[in-house]
Design a protein around this motif. Structure first.
Motif, PDB file in Angstrom:
ATOM      1  N   PHE A 120      -1.788  -6.937   5.614  1.00  0.00           N
ATOM      2  CA  PHE A 120      -3.203  -6.610   5.526  1.00  0.00           C
ATOM      3  C   PHE A 120      -3.790  -7.061   4.194  1.00  0.00           C
ATOM      4  N   GLU A 121      -5.102  -7.229   4.158  1.00  0.00           N
ATOM      5  CA  GLU A 121      -5.781  -7.507   2.896  1.00  0.00           C
ATOM      6  C   GLU A 121      -5.675  -6.310   1.966  1.00  0.00           C
ATOM      7  N   GLU A 122      -5.799  -5.122   2.562  1.00  0.00           N
ATOM      8  CA  GLU A 122      -5.782  -3.907   1.754  1.00  0.00           C
ATOM      9  C   GLU A 122      -5.351  -2.725   2.612  1.00  0.00           C
ATOM     10  N   VAL A 123      -4.471  -1.895   2.059  1.00  0.00           N
ATOM     11  CA  VAL A 123      -4.087  -0.642   2.706  1.00  0.00           C
ATOM     12  C   VAL A 123      -4.169   0.453   1.648  1.00  0.00           C
ATOM     13  N   THR A 124      -4.886   1.503   1.973  1.00  0.00           N
ATOM     14  CA  THR A 124      -5.042   2.648   1.087  1.00  0.00           C
ATOM     15  C   THR A 124      -4.453   3.872   1.784  1.00  0.00           C
ATOM     16  N   TYR A 125      -3.685   4.660   1.040  1.00  0.00           N
ATOM     17  CA  TYR A 125      -3.075   5.874   1.582  1.00  0.00           C
ATOM     18  C   TYR A 125      -3.745   7.081   0.934  1.00  0.00           C
ATOM     19  N   ASN A 126      -4.301   7.956   1.764  1.00  0.00           N
ATOM     20  CA  ASN A 126      -5.001   9.144   1.259  1.00  0.00           C
ATOM     21  C   ASN A 126      -4.431  10.405   1.882  1.00  0.00           C
ATOM     22  N   PHE A 127      -4.255  11.410   1.031  1.00  0.00           N
ATOM     23  CA  PHE A 127      -3.896  12.736   1.530  1.00  0.00           C
ATOM     24  C   PHE A 127      -5.165  13.438   1.991  1.00  0.00           C
ATOM     25  N   VAL A 128      -5.116  13.987   3.203  1.00  0.00           N
ATOM     26  CA  VAL A 128      -6.230  14.761   3.752  1.00  0.00           C
ATOM     27  C   VAL A 128      -5.637  16.029   4.366  1.00  0.00           C
TER      28      VAL A 128
ATOM     29  N   LEU B  96      -0.032   1.702  11.319  1.00  0.00           N
ATOM     30  CA  LEU B  96      -0.168   0.334  10.810  1.00  0.00           C
ATOM     31  C   LEU B  96       0.087  -0.696  11.909  1.00  0.00           C
ATOM     32  N   HIS B  97       1.057  -0.435  12.775  1.00  0.00           N
ATOM     33  CA  HIS B  97       1.277  -1.327  13.923  1.00  0.00           C
ATOM     34  C   HIS B  97       0.012  -1.399  14.781  1.00  0.00           C
ATOM     35  N   PHE B  98      -0.590  -0.252  15.043  1.00  0.00           N
ATOM     36  CA  PHE B  98      -1.801  -0.199  15.856  1.00  0.00           C
ATOM     37  C   PHE B  98      -2.940  -0.961  15.180  1.00  0.00           C
ATOM     38  N   ALA B  99      -3.124  -0.746  13.883  1.00  0.00           N
ATOM     39  CA  ALA B  99      -4.180  -1.445  13.143  1.00  0.00           C
ATOM     40  C   ALA B  99      -3.960  -2.953  13.172  1.00  0.00           C
ATOM     41  N   LEU B 100      -2.716  -3.366  13.075  1.00  0.00           N
ATOM     42  CA  LEU B 100      -2.388  -4.788  13.148  1.00  0.00           C
ATOM     43  C   LEU B 100      -2.726  -5.347  14.531  1.00  0.00           C
ATOM     44  N   ASP B 101      -2.334  -4.617  15.568  1.00  0.00           N
ATOM     45  CA  ASP B 101      -2.644  -5.043  16.937  1.00  0.00           C
ATOM     46  C   ASP B 101      -4.151  -5.103  17.187  1.00  0.00           C
ATOM     47  N   MET B 102      -4.905  -4.217  16.545  1.00  0.00           N
ATOM     48  CA  MET B 102      -6.361  -4.185  16.703  1.00  0.00           C
ATOM     49  C   MET B 102      -7.057  -5.268  15.879  1.00  0.00           C
ATOM     50  N   GLY B 103      -6.300  -5.911  14.982  1.00  0.00           N
ATOM     51  CA  GLY B 103      -6.870  -6.990  14.192  1.00  0.00           C
ATOM     52  C   GLY B 103      -7.561  -6.554  12.918  1.00  0.00           C
ATOM     53  N   PHE B 104      -7.322  -5.337  12.477  1.00  0.00           N
ATOM     54  CA  PHE B 104      -7.937  -4.870  11.238  1.00  0.00           C
ATOM     55  C   PHE B 104      -7.314  -5.575  10.039  1.00  0.00           C
ATOM     56  N   ARG B 105      -8.106  -5.814   9.019  1.00  0.00           N
ATOM     57  CA  ARG B 105      -7.631  -6.453   7.793  1.00  0.00           C
ATOM     58  C   ARG B 105      -7.550  -5.453   6.640  1.00  0.00           C
ATOM     59  N   LYS B 106      -8.419  -4.439   6.663  1.00  0.00           N
ATOM     60  CA  LYS B 106      -8.422  -3.398   5.633  1.00  0.00           C
ATOM     61  C   LYS B 106      -8.234  -2.057   6.333  1.00  0.00           C
ATOM     62  N   VAL B 107      -7.298  -1.263   5.824  1.00  0.00           N
ATOM     63  CA  VAL B 107      -6.925  -0.017   6.497  1.00  0.00           C
ATOM     64  C   VAL B 107      -6.912   1.126   5.486  1.00  0.00           C
ATOM     65  N   VAL B 108      -7.473   2.254   5.893  1.00  0.00           N
ATOM     66  CA  VAL B 108      -7.333   3.499   5.146  1.00  0.00           C
ATOM     67  C   VAL B 108      -6.491   4.406   6.019  1.00  0.00           C
ATOM     68  N   LEU B 109      -5.301   4.718   5.554  1.00  0.00           N
ATOM     69  CA  LEU B 109      -4.368   5.551   6.305  1.00  0.00           C
ATOM     70  C   LEU B 109      -4.394   6.941   5.686  1.00  0.00           C
ATOM     71  N   GLU B 110      -4.760   7.935   6.490  1.00  0.00           N
ATOM     72  CA  GLU B 110      -4.834   9.306   6.006  1.00  0.00           C
ATOM     73  C   GLU B 110      -3.739  10.137   6.654  1.00  0.00           C
TER      74      GLU B 110
ATOM     75  N   VAL C  16       4.684  12.540   1.846  1.00  0.00           N
ATOM     76  CA  VAL C  16       4.734  11.184   2.409  1.00  0.00           C
ATOM     77  C   VAL C  16       3.688  10.294   1.743  1.00  0.00           C
ATOM     78  N   ILE C  17       2.482  10.792   1.575  1.00  0.00           N
ATOM     79  CA  ILE C  17       1.425   9.987   0.953  1.00  0.00           C
ATOM     80  C   ILE C  17       1.808   9.627  -0.482  1.00  0.00           C
ATOM     81  N   LYS C  18       2.378  10.570  -1.226  1.00  0.00           N
ATOM     82  CA  LYS C  18       2.819  10.275  -2.597  1.00  0.00           C
ATOM     83  C   LYS C  18       3.893   9.185  -2.594  1.00  0.00           C
ATOM     84  N   LYS C  19       4.837   9.258  -1.653  1.00  0.00           N
ATOM     85  CA  LYS C  19       5.896   8.249  -1.588  1.00  0.00           C
ATOM     86  C   LYS C  19       5.311   6.871  -1.274  1.00  0.00           C
ATOM     87  N   LEU C  20       4.323   6.820  -0.386  1.00  0.00           N
ATOM     88  CA  LEU C  20       3.718   5.538  -0.036  1.00  0.00           C
ATOM     89  C   LEU C  20       2.889   4.972  -1.184  1.00  0.00           C
TER      90      LEU C  20
END
Length: 129
Positions: free
Chosen positions: A74-82, A26-40, A46-50
Motif C-alpha cells: 500500500f501507499e500508506e497504512v495507519t494503525y489506530n487504537f479505537v 489488509l487482504h480485503f483492502a488489497l482486493d478492493m484496490g485501496f491504496r491508503k488504509v486506516v486499520l482500527e 496488537v496496535i502497539k506491536k504493529l
C-alpha cells in the motif's frame, strides 16, 4: 466501502484473533484496490506491536511480520487504537461472522445489523463533536 468476515480456527487467544483480523482486513483492502488504509482495532497490545519498529518476539510475531509485508504493498497504512465502545459496528460484524462457516464479503454494503449499529456509532460521534 465494504465488509468481510473470515472464520478463524484454532486461535490461541484474543490477541491472535485481533492480529488475524488485521491481517484479513489488509487482504480485503488489497482486493478492493485501496491504496491508503486506516486499520482500527480495539486491542491496544496488537496496535502497539504493529506501530512498533522493535522486533516482536511474542506469539504474534509471525502474524505481525506478515502484516508488515502486506502493508508494504500500500501507499500508506495507519494503525489506530479505537476502544470497542467507539466502534460497535466492528464488534457487531464479528458477531455476525461467528455464525458464518465460510468467508463472506460485502461490497458497498454490509449486514443490516452492522449498518444499523454503524449509523448509531456515527450519530453518537456526531453528537459528541
Amino acid at each position: 466501502m465494504g465488509a468481510s468476515s473470515y472464520p478463524l480456527v484454532d486461535v490461541a487467544d484474543a490477541f491472535v484473533a485481533e492480529a488475524r483480523a488485521c491481517e484479513r482486513a489488509l487482504h480485503f483492502a488489497l482486493d478492493m484496490g485501496f491504496r491508503k488504509v486506516v486499520l482500527e482495532g480495539d486491542s491496544l497490545t496488537v496496535i502497539k506491536k504493529l506501530n512498533s519498529i522493535v522486533a516482536d518476539r511474542s506469539v504474534l510475531s509471525p502474524i505481525s511480520q506478515h502484516i508488515r509485508v502486506l502493508a508494504g504493498v500500500f501507499e500508506e497504512v495507519t494503525y489506530n487504537f479505537v476502544p470497542r465502545e467507539a466502534n460497535k459496528a466492528a464488534h457487531e460484524l464479528a458477531m455476525v461472522g461467528r455464525n458464518l462457516k465460510l468467508p463472506y464479503f460485502w461490497v458497498e454494503e454490509a449486514p443490516s445489523s452492522v449498518v444499523e449499529v454503524a449509523e448509531l456509532d456515527h450519530q453518537e460521534w456526531f453528537h459528541q463533536c
